[in-house]
Write a protein that holds these residues in place. Structure first.
Motif, PDB file in Angstrom:
ATOM      1  N   PHE A  22       0.848  -1.192   0.000  1.00  0.00           N
ATOM      2  CA  PHE A  22       0.000   0.000   0.000  1.00  0.00           C
ATOM      3  C   PHE A  22       0.883   1.241   0.000  1.00  0.00           C
ATOM      4  CE2 PHE A  22      -2.731  -3.129   2.206  1.00  0.00           C
ATOM      5  CZ  PHE A  22      -3.738  -3.181   1.268  1.00  0.00           C
ATOM      6  N   ALA A  23       0.597   2.178  -0.893  1.00  0.00           N
ATOM      7  CA  ALA A  23       1.336   3.436  -0.935  1.00  0.00           C
ATOM      8  C   ALA A  23       0.708   4.468  -0.003  1.00  0.00           C
ATOM      9  CB  ALA A  23       1.383   3.980  -2.356  1.00  0.00           C
ATOM     10  N   THR A  24      -0.580   4.284   0.320  1.00  0.00           N
ATOM     11  CA  THR A  24      -1.281   5.241   1.181  1.00  0.00           C
ATOM     12  C   THR A  24      -2.194   4.496   2.148  1.00  0.00           C
ATOM     13  OG1 THR A  24      -3.230   5.489  -0.234  1.00  0.00           O
ATOM     14  CG2 THR A  24      -1.344   6.944  -0.707  1.00  0.00           C
ATOM     15  N   ASN A  25      -2.506   5.171   3.255  1.00  0.00           N
ATOM     16  CA  ASN A  25      -3.468   4.604   4.203  1.00  0.00           C
ATOM     17  C   ASN A  25      -4.854   4.499   3.573  1.00  0.00           C
ATOM     18  OD1 ASN A  25      -1.581   4.332   6.252  1.00  0.00           O
ATOM     19  ND2 ASN A  25      -2.032   6.335   7.130  1.00  0.00           N
ATOM     20  N   ASP A  26      -5.210   5.489   2.743  1.00  0.00           N
ATOM     21  CA  ASP A  26      -6.517   5.458   2.079  1.00  0.00           C
ATOM     22  C   ASP A  26      -6.638   4.248   1.149  1.00  0.00           C
ATOM     23  OD1 ASP A  26      -7.450   7.706   3.372  1.00  0.00           O
ATOM     24  OD2 ASP A  26      -6.992   9.072   1.720  1.00  0.00           O
ATOM     25  N   ALA A  27      -5.553   3.906   0.466  1.00  0.00           N
ATOM     26  CA  ALA A  27      -5.578   2.732  -0.405  1.00  0.00           C
ATOM     27  C   ALA A  27      -5.790   1.466   0.423  1.00  0.00           C
ATOM     28  CB  ALA A  27      -4.292   2.630  -1.218  1.00  0.00           C
ATOM     29  N   ALA A  28      -5.167   1.394   1.593  1.00  0.00           N
ATOM     30  CA  ALA A  28      -5.339   0.231   2.473  1.00  0.00           C
ATOM     31  C   ALA A  28      -6.795   0.117   2.940  1.00  0.00           C
ATOM     32  CB  ALA A  28      -4.389   0.322   3.666  1.00  0.00           C
ATOM     33  N   LYS A  29      -7.379   1.240   3.318  1.00  0.00           N
ATOM     34  CA  LYS A  29      -8.780   1.238   3.757  1.00  0.00           C
ATOM     35  C   LYS A  29      -9.715   0.888   2.605  1.00  0.00           C
ATOM     36  CE  LYS A  29      -7.938   4.705   7.284  1.00  0.00           C
ATOM     37  NZ  LYS A  29      -8.049   6.129   7.606  1.00  0.00           N
ATOM     38  N   GLY A  30      -9.439   1.447   1.439  1.00  0.00           N
ATOM     39  CA  GLY A  30     -10.261   1.155   0.267  1.00  0.00           C
ATOM     40  C   GLY A  30     -10.171  -0.305  -0.141  1.00  0.00           C
ATOM     41  N   ALA A  88     -17.959  -3.111 -11.113  1.00  0.00           N
ATOM     42  CA  ALA A  88     -18.421  -2.100 -12.066  1.00  0.00           C
ATOM     43  C   ALA A  88     -17.962  -0.703 -11.654  1.00  0.00           C
ATOM     44  CB  ALA A  88     -19.935  -2.146 -12.184  1.00  0.00           C
ATOM     45  N   GLY A  89     -17.941  -0.413 -10.370  1.00  0.00           N
ATOM     46  CA  GLY A  89     -17.483   0.887  -9.887  1.00  0.00           C
ATOM     47  C   GLY A  89     -16.153   0.828  -9.168  1.00  0.00           C
ATOM     48  N   GLY A  90     -15.839  -0.309  -8.568  1.00  0.00           N
ATOM     49  CA  GLY A  90     -14.638  -0.446  -7.750  1.00  0.00           C
ATOM     50  C   GLY A  90     -13.364  -0.551  -8.568  1.00  0.00           C
ATOM     51  N   ARG A  91     -12.358   0.192  -8.141  1.00  0.00           N
ATOM     52  CA  ARG A  91     -11.090   0.232  -8.865  1.00  0.00           C
ATOM     53  C   ARG A  91      -9.910   0.132  -7.915  1.00  0.00           C
ATOM     54  NH1 ARG A  91     -14.539   0.263 -12.194  1.00  0.00           N
ATOM     55  NH2 ARG A  91     -14.644   1.369 -14.173  1.00  0.00           N
ATOM     56  N   VAL A  92      -8.814  -0.364  -8.462  1.00  0.00           N
ATOM     57  CA  VAL A  92      -7.512  -0.293  -7.809  1.00  0.00           C
ATOM     58  C   VAL A  92      -6.583   0.394  -8.786  1.00  0.00           C
ATOM     59  CG1 VAL A  92      -5.506  -1.598  -6.991  1.00  0.00           C
ATOM     60  CG2 VAL A  92      -7.809  -2.354  -6.366  1.00  0.00           C
ATOM     61  N   ASP A  99      11.985  -2.604 -11.322  1.00  0.00           N
ATOM     62  CA  ASP A  99      13.281  -2.890 -10.712  1.00  0.00           C
ATOM     63  C   ASP A  99      13.155  -3.617  -9.378  1.00  0.00           C
ATOM     64  OD1 ASP A  99      14.454  -1.573 -12.853  1.00  0.00           O
ATOM     65  OD2 ASP A  99      14.691   0.312 -11.765  1.00  0.00           O
ATOM     66  N   ARG A 100      12.167  -3.245  -8.601  1.00  0.00           N
ATOM     67  CA  ARG A 100      11.967  -3.864  -7.276  1.00  0.00           C
ATOM     68  C   ARG A 100      10.908  -4.963  -7.298  1.00  0.00           C
ATOM     69  NH1 ARG A 100      12.414   2.000  -5.197  1.00  0.00           N
ATOM     70  NH2 ARG A 100      14.589   2.066  -4.584  1.00  0.00           N
ATOM     71  N   ARG A 101      10.327  -5.198  -8.474  1.00  0.00           N
ATOM     72  CA  ARG A 101       9.256  -6.196  -8.619  1.00  0.00           C
ATOM     73  C   ARG A 101       8.169  -5.990  -7.569  1.00  0.00           C
ATOM     74  NH1 ARG A 101       8.904 -10.116 -12.222  1.00  0.00           N
ATOM     75  NH2 ARG A 101       7.704 -11.813 -11.410  1.00  0.00           N
ATOM     76  N   THR A 102       7.766  -4.719  -7.478  1.00  0.00           N
ATOM     77  CA  THR A 102       6.791  -4.320  -6.464  1.00  0.00           C
ATOM     78  C   THR A 102       5.673  -3.518  -7.105  1.00  0.00           C
ATOM     79  OG1 THR A 102       8.522  -4.271  -4.781  1.00  0.00           O
ATOM     80  CG2 THR A 102       6.498  -3.082  -4.278  1.00  0.00           C
ATOM     81  N   VAL A 103       4.462  -3.768  -6.642  1.00  0.00           N
ATOM     82  CA  VAL A 103       3.266  -3.043  -7.055  1.00  0.00           C
ATOM     83  C   VAL A 103       2.802  -2.235  -5.850  1.00  0.00           C
ATOM     84  CG1 VAL A 103       0.838  -3.301  -7.723  1.00  0.00           C
ATOM     85  CG2 VAL A 103       2.577  -4.796  -8.730  1.00  0.00           C
ATOM     86  N   TYR A 104       2.598  -0.931  -6.057  1.00  0.00           N
ATOM     87  CA  TYR A 104       2.142  -0.052  -4.988  1.00  0.00           C
ATOM     88  C   TYR A 104       0.711   0.372  -5.247  1.00  0.00           C
ATOM     89  CZ  TYR A 104       7.108   0.338  -3.909  1.00  0.00           C
ATOM     90  OH  TYR A 104       8.404   0.060  -3.603  1.00  0.00           O
ATOM     91  N   PHE A 105      -0.201   0.023  -4.346  1.00  0.00           N
ATOM     92  CA  PHE A 105      -1.588   0.467  -4.450  1.00  0.00           C
ATOM     93  C   PHE A 105      -1.646   1.929  -4.020  1.00  0.00           C
ATOM     94  CE2 PHE A 105      -4.316  -3.619  -4.006  1.00  0.00           C
ATOM     95  CZ  PHE A 105      -3.465  -4.329  -4.819  1.00  0.00           C
ATOM     96  N   VAL A 106      -2.038   2.816  -4.948  1.00  0.00           N
ATOM     97  CA  VAL A 106      -2.164   4.235  -4.625  1.00  0.00           C
ATOM     98  C   VAL A 106      -3.627   4.646  -4.452  1.00  0.00           C
ATOM     99  CG1 VAL A 106       0.019   4.952  -5.649  1.00  0.00           C
ATOM    100  CG2 VAL A 106      -2.022   4.880  -7.067  1.00  0.00           C
ATOM    101  N   TYR A 107      -4.535   3.817  -4.944  1.00  0.00           N
ATOM    102  CA  TYR A 107      -5.965   4.098  -4.818  1.00  0.00           C
ATOM    103  C   TYR A 107      -6.709   2.771  -4.852  1.00  0.00           C
ATOM    104  CZ  TYR A 107     -10.692   5.664  -6.034  1.00  0.00           C
ATOM    105  OH  TYR A 107     -12.048   5.874  -6.050  1.00  0.00           O
TER     106      TYR A 107
END
Length: 118
Positions: A22-30, A88-92, A99-107
């Protein structure tokens, strides 16, 4: 976001899988809200991003964003920004650090982000 008592335990990546963070707390909550609302779809999203966050096989579901949303700065670097349609409405929205083989959830949200409506 540091894990705390009562939080879900994320499995570590194995055998070529990507790390999801998770890149943000909001992304974690979402993300938690998406998992509650649509657990099956959220699990498919998790597995898709864990195995191939750059896949273009199902462009209606998973695609790179364009224009001003194509990249986002994170950790002092410009990273490509992608989106996965969970419902239909929900997004990530996520950034891919190859380089780090990492995905960061920003939303992550059960509602579609408004910045693509214009």
């Amino acid at each position: 976001m540091s894990p705390k008592r009562g939080d879900d335990v994320a499995p570590p990546p194995v055998e070529g899988e990507w790390r999801l963070r998770f890149a943000t707390n909001d992304a974690a909550k979402g993300w938690a809200a998406l998992c509650t609302e649509a657990p099956g779809n959220a699990r498919r999203c998790f597995e898709a991003l864990r195995s191939d966050p750059l896949s273009t096989e199902i462009p209606d579901r998973q695609h790179r964003l364009r224009g001003r949303l194509a990249t986002t700065s994170y950790g002092g670097r410009e990273l490509p920004q992608w989106e996965y349609e969970v419902t239909a409405g929900g997004r990530v929205r996520y950034l891919v650090d190859v380089d780090r083989r990492t995905v960061y959830f920003v939303y992550a949200s059960t509602r579609h982000p408004k910045d693509t409506d214009a």
